[in-house]
Design an enzyme around this catalytic site. Structure first.
Site, short mmCIF file in Angstrom:
data_model
loop_
_atom_site.label_atom_id
_atom_site.label_comp_id
_atom_site.label_asym_id
_atom_site.label_seq_id
_atom_site.Cartn_x
_atom_site.Cartn_y
_atom_site.Cartn_z
N LYS A 232 113.36 58.35 -76.75
CA LYS A 232 114.57 57.64 -75.95
C LYS A 232 114.67 56.23 -77.16
CE LYS A 232 114.61 57.37 -70.87
NZ LYS A 232 114.26 57.56 -69.97
N ALA B 127 111.45 53.66 -71.41
CA ALA B 127 110.14 53.32 -70.47
C ALA B 127 110.54 55.12 -70.07
CB ALA B 127 109.49 52.58 -69.16
N ASP B 128 109.87 55.77 -69.78
CA ASP B 128 109.82 56.98 -69.08
C ASP B 128 108.59 57.37 -68.11
OD1 ASP B 128 111.62 59.41 -68.98
OD2 ASP B 128 109.83 60.18 -68.60
N THR B 129 109.05 57.92 -66.69
CA THR B 129 107.86 57.74 -65.94
C THR B 129 108.12 59.20 -65.84
OG1 THR B 129 108.40 55.73 -65.03
CG2 THR B 129 107.35 56.70 -64.15
N GLY C 139 105.64 56.05 -69.16
CA GLY C 139 105.31 55.83 -71.16
C GLY C 139 106.08 54.52 -71.63
#
Length: 207
Positions: free
Chosen positions: A67, A84-86, A121
């Site tokens: 991203k 961020a990525d969950t 992340g």
């Protein structure tokens, strides 16, 4: 428009970079605001697929960095981007956002009565080229749920924009989550303790 918390706890200085949050998540926005940070939100469509050989934290970190790379060309030298990525992992299966209500029900049926891991992340990308990528893990324990409880949640809340088809801050978190090992805020979508620590190290915030 820049967002900021009233009576910000963060000292202002012209030498610190301007923070940019690349996320449409209201939960991440609220967490940064609650930290006392001022930031601007930027949004664009980014492909969220990932290489099949990646597992668990590797997936979350890859997506956060992927991203950030999409926003990098437009980042000014005095800006610092936060992406961020969950993801939710049941053993080695990655449960991302469900495509529809039926898939949300199936995901929650798999999670009920079991423990799973939530990984978020994060990528911090400075306009001068510095980059930090990290992740945090939380183990979440669910009690057994009935089909009626699962269907009630899916019908009355908004699981389609959440990894694993649930939000710990929602009704299902109150009735289903029996124990957490790790950061609650990480499950919400941002490990704010790590974000703050890394921002301090980068000289982006301070008291």
């Amino acid at each position: 428009m820049p967002l900021s918390a009233p009576d910000s706890l963060v000292s202002s200085t012209s030498r610190r970079p301007r923070l940019v949050l690349a996320s449409n998540s209201p939960r991440r926005r609220q967490l940064l605001t609650d930290l006392g940070l001022s930031y601007q939100v930027r949004l664009r469509e980014v492909d969220e697929s990932f290489p099949a050989h990646l597992v668990r934290a590797e997936v979350a970190e890859y997506l956060a960095a992927h991203k950030a790379a999409a926003y990098a060309p437009d980042l000014a030298p005095d800006e610092l981007l936060i992406t961020a990525d969950t993801i939710v992992c049941l053993e080695n299966d990655v449960l991302n956002k469900p495509a529809d209500a039926a898939e949300a029900v199936r995901m929650l049926q798999r999670l009920q009565g079991r423990a799973h891991e939530v990984y978020t992340g994060v990528c911090l990308l400075h306009g001068d080229g510095r980059r930090v990528v990290f992740s945090d893990q939380t183990r979440v324990h669910f009690r057994p749920l009935t089909l009626a409880e699962i269907e009630h949640y899916v019908a009355h809340y908004s699981p389609l924009d959440k990894a694993g088809a649930y939000g710990a801050q929602d009704w299902i978190g109150m009735v289903a989550v029996t124990r957490l090992e790790g950061s609650y805020f990480n499950v919400m979508g941002l490990p704010v303790h790590r974000v703050w620590e890394e921002l301090v190290t980068l000289g982006a915030v301070g008291l």
